[in-house]
Design an enzyme around this catalytic site. Sequence first.
Site, PDB file in Angstrom:
ATOM      1  N   CYS A 189       0.798  -1.239   0.000  1.00  0.00           N
ATOM      2  CA  CYS A 189       0.000   0.000   0.000  1.00  0.00           C
ATOM      3  C   CYS A 189       0.823   1.278   0.000  1.00  0.00           C
ATOM      4  O   CYS A 189       0.371   2.306  -0.501  1.00  0.00           O
ATOM      5  CB  CYS A 189      -1.022   0.004   1.134  1.00  0.00           C
ATOM      6  SG  CYS A 189      -0.297  -0.031   2.782  1.00  0.00           S
ATOM      7  N   CYS A 232      -3.539  -2.567  -0.900  1.00  0.00           N
ATOM      8  CA  CYS A 232      -2.485  -3.501  -0.493  1.00  0.00           C
ATOM      9  C   CYS A 232      -2.260  -4.628  -1.507  1.00  0.00           C
ATOM     10  O   CYS A 232      -1.506  -5.562  -1.226  1.00  0.00           O
ATOM     11  CB  CYS A 232      -2.820  -4.086   0.880  1.00  0.00           C
ATOM     12  SG  CYS A 232      -3.090  -2.815   2.135  1.00  0.00           S
ATOM     13  N   LYS A 280      -5.724  -8.625  11.672  1.00  0.00           N
ATOM     14  CA  LYS A 280      -5.601  -7.187  11.438  1.00  0.00           C
ATOM     15  C   LYS A 280      -6.967  -6.660  11.027  1.00  0.00           C
ATOM     16  O   LYS A 280      -7.534  -7.097  10.027  1.00  0.00           O
ATOM     17  CB  LYS A 280      -4.566  -6.916  10.351  1.00  0.00           C
ATOM     18  CG  LYS A 280      -4.473  -5.442   9.991  1.00  0.00           C
ATOM     19  CD  LYS A 280      -3.322  -5.157   9.059  1.00  0.00           C
ATOM     20  CE  LYS A 280      -3.334  -3.695   8.636  1.00  0.00           C
ATOM     21  NZ  LYS A 280      -2.200  -3.362   7.775  1.00  0.00           N
ATOM     22  N   ARG A 312      -1.573   6.632   8.001  1.00  0.00           N
ATOM     23  CA  ARG A 312      -1.739   6.853   6.566  1.00  0.00           C
ATOM     24  C   ARG A 312      -1.243   8.235   6.174  1.00  0.00           C
ATOM     25  O   ARG A 312      -0.798   8.449   5.050  1.00  0.00           O
ATOM     26  CB  ARG A 312      -3.183   6.590   6.162  1.00  0.00           C
ATOM     27  CG  ARG A 312      -3.496   5.097   6.328  1.00  0.00           C
ATOM     28  CD  ARG A 312      -4.922   4.725   6.009  1.00  0.00           C
ATOM     29  NE  ARG A 312      -5.148   3.330   6.374  1.00  0.00           N
ATOM     30  CZ  ARG A 312      -6.321   2.736   6.352  1.00  0.00           C
ATOM     31  NH1 ARG A 312      -7.390   3.416   5.974  1.00  0.00           N
ATOM     32  NH2 ARG A 312      -6.431   1.477   6.702  1.00  0.00           N
ATOM     33  N   ARG A 366     -10.445  -0.524   3.096  1.00  0.00           N
ATOM     34  CA  ARG A 366      -9.789  -1.829   3.157  1.00  0.00           C
ATOM     35  C   ARG A 366     -10.685  -2.926   3.740  1.00  0.00           C
ATOM     36  O   ARG A 366     -10.201  -3.964   4.162  1.00  0.00           O
ATOM     37  CB  ARG A 366      -8.511  -1.722   3.989  1.00  0.00           C
ATOM     38  CG  ARG A 366      -7.512  -0.682   3.512  1.00  0.00           C
ATOM     39  CD  ARG A 366      -6.101  -1.051   3.951  1.00  0.00           C
ATOM     40  NE  ARG A 366      -5.197   0.082   4.049  1.00  0.00           N
ATOM     41  CZ  ARG A 366      -4.681   0.738   3.014  1.00  0.00           C
ATOM     42  NH1 ARG A 366      -5.002   0.390   1.788  1.00  0.00           N
ATOM     43  NH2 ARG A 366      -3.850   1.737   3.203  1.00  0.00           N
ATOM     44  N   GLU A 378      -8.088 -16.957  11.437  1.00  0.00           N
ATOM     45  CA  GLU A 378      -6.954 -16.323  10.750  1.00  0.00           C
ATOM     46  C   GLU A 378      -5.624 -16.775  11.374  1.00  0.00           C
ATOM     47  O   GLU A 378      -4.664 -17.074  10.672  1.00  0.00           O
ATOM     48  CB  GLU A 378      -7.045 -14.794  10.852  1.00  0.00           C
ATOM     49  CG  GLU A 378      -8.074 -14.151   9.916  1.00  0.00           C
ATOM     50  CD  GLU A 378      -7.571 -14.062   8.472  1.00  0.00           C
ATOM     51  OE1 GLU A 378      -6.425 -14.496   8.202  1.00  0.00           O
ATOM     52  OE2 GLU A 378      -8.333 -13.569   7.622  1.00  0.00           O
ATOM     53  N   LYS A 432      -3.877  -6.599  15.767  1.00  0.00           N
ATOM     54  CA  LYS A 432      -3.766  -5.167  15.484  1.00  0.00           C
ATOM     55  C   LYS A 432      -5.119  -4.586  15.127  1.00  0.00           C
ATOM     56  O   LYS A 432      -5.804  -5.196  14.309  1.00  0.00           O
ATOM     57  CB  LYS A 432      -2.789  -5.007  14.315  1.00  0.00           C
ATOM     58  CG  LYS A 432      -2.647  -3.606  13.795  1.00  0.00           C
ATOM     59  CD  LYS A 432      -1.800  -3.607  12.562  1.00  0.00           C
ATOM     60  CE  LYS A 432      -1.754  -2.218  11.985  1.00  0.00           C
ATOM     61  NZ  LYS A 432      -1.047  -2.173  10.743  1.00  0.00           N
ATOM     62  N   TYR A 470       4.857   3.314  19.051  1.00  0.00           N
ATOM     63  CA  TYR A 470       5.595   4.546  18.748  1.00  0.00           C
ATOM     64  C   TYR A 470       6.162   5.170  20.012  1.00  0.00           C
ATOM     65  O   TYR A 470       6.962   6.091  19.936  1.00  0.00           O
ATOM     66  CB  TYR A 470       4.668   5.539  18.027  1.00  0.00           C
ATOM     67  CG  TYR A 470       4.102   4.939  16.756  1.00  0.00           C
ATOM     68  CD1 TYR A 470       4.859   4.945  15.586  1.00  0.00           C
ATOM     69  CD2 TYR A 470       2.858   4.308  16.735  1.00  0.00           C
ATOM     70  CE1 TYR A 470       4.377   4.355  14.433  1.00  0.00           C
ATOM     71  CE2 TYR A 470       2.370   3.718  15.593  1.00  0.00           C
ATOM     72  CZ  TYR A 470       3.134   3.740  14.444  1.00  0.00           C
ATOM     73  OH  TYR A 470       2.663   3.143  13.309  1.00  0.00           O
TER      74      TYR A 470
HETATM   75  C1  PBG Z   1       0.195  -1.420   5.925  1.00  0.00           C
HETATM   76  C2  PBG Z   1       0.095  -1.059   7.364  1.00  0.00           C
HETATM   77  C3  PBG Z   1      -0.772  -0.155   8.002  1.00  0.00           C
HETATM   78  C4  PBG Z   1      -0.378  -0.107   9.339  1.00  0.00           C
HETATM   79  C5  PBG Z   1       0.684  -0.985   9.483  1.00  0.00           C
HETATM   80  N1  PBG Z   1       0.943  -1.572   8.260  1.00  0.00           N
HETATM   81  C6  PBG Z   1      -1.823   0.712   7.459  1.00  0.00           C
HETATM   82  C7  PBG Z   1      -3.086   0.174   6.988  1.00  0.00           C
HETATM   83  O1  PBG Z   1      -3.376  -1.022   7.000  1.00  0.00           O
HETATM   84  O2  PBG Z   1      -3.845   1.013   6.507  1.00  0.00           O
HETATM   85  C8  PBG Z   1      -0.984   0.758  10.402  1.00  0.00           C
HETATM   86  C9  PBG Z   1      -0.101   1.091  11.566  1.00  0.00           C
HETATM   87  C10 PBG Z   1      -0.582   2.186  12.445  1.00  0.00           C
HETATM   88  O3  PBG Z   1      -1.699   2.719  12.313  1.00  0.00           O
HETATM   89  O4  PBG Z   1       0.201   2.550  13.334  1.00  0.00           O
HETATM   90  N2  PBG Z   1      -0.851  -2.144   5.406  1.00  0.00           N
END
Ligand code: PBG
Length: 329
Positions: free
Chosen positions: A123, A131, A196, A206, A218, A234, A249, A314
């Site tokens: 992505c 993605c 996820k 983003r 998504r 999953e 996540k 972070y």
């Molecule tokens: C890539 C990805 C994303 C995140 C981690 N890998 C963005 C998404 O799926 O839109 C998000 C990480 C975050 O929000 O800290 N696909």
Amino acid sequence: MADSSFFRGRRLRRTGALRSLVRETRLEPGQLILPLFVEEGEGLRVEVPSMPGVHRSSPDRIVADGREAVEMGLGGVILFGIPGRKDAEGSGAWAADGIVQQGVRALKEACPDLLVMTDVCLCEYTSHGHCGLLDGHEILNDPTLDLLARTAVSHAQAGADMVAPSDMMDGRVGAIRRALDAQGFSAIPVLSYAAKYASAFYGPFRDAADSTPAFGDRRGYQMDPANADEALREVRADLAEGADLIMVKPALAYLDIIHQVKERFPVPLAAYHVSGEYSAIMAGARLGWLDEGRAMTEALLSIRRAGADMIVTYWAREFARRWRRENLG
Ligand code: PBG
């Protein structure tokens, strides 16, 4: 007269020493993984407006972050790339001189002992921000697998210690595992973003990675926030395909998922405390509405208590700074 038979929980809360002795969950820098954004260019280090304390850095500047991660005793870093150019296939993702590949090489050269992981997804590299490969407005599953596998192999060739697919295409863990093995990387572990969710909490990321989808969203590949059983399916599928570690996540809104996965699957479990979870607390702190250190520590502790062995956050560096001040004086 007080009844001597009732439970007096307060006895063990009276002093810091007592509280420490009976503390059930530990939070240490070695359990935290710091996400890093590496951007094409030189001498670049720009703060992401929606993520105070988070920067986009060029490869020459990212090594300072790597050194700090080692110095602070963090568990590792995970790299996200911001390429100079995007195209329909996302070819920058697997380019030998792609931005993540440059970042990995710079980090491993400066800090050989640092655990460097890479996020495997298209992505950030596709002009449409999805993605996977497109057919009209449909995101194709199987034709995308080969591109993800090539991306993972190119990260390993650059020196990555671990690859972490986050795209949510079906079958990608198996495709990546087979490609890594075929290219001589059978020792490189796969950390799968197994559960996820299609989450509003990815908003600031983003911005940071310029990866907002150009159309739609998504929800056709990431999970529905209403589902829990599906997360277990999953995880089971990704383990069967060869995942070594599993990730849930986001984290805070999915503590029940973290807990269930840990109860059922005895494998190393990571949780991603995502950008929106981080920025919400930072924003509250900036407004003076809550205490950054206490709120963040409580959030991270809750993720560990739910069952995560490690946390991508972070706030890893800031946690380590404070932890060291407290523990080492
Ligand atoms: C890539 C990805 C994303 C995140 C981690 N890998 C963005 C998404 O799926 O839109 C998000 C990480 C975050 O929000 O800290 N696909």
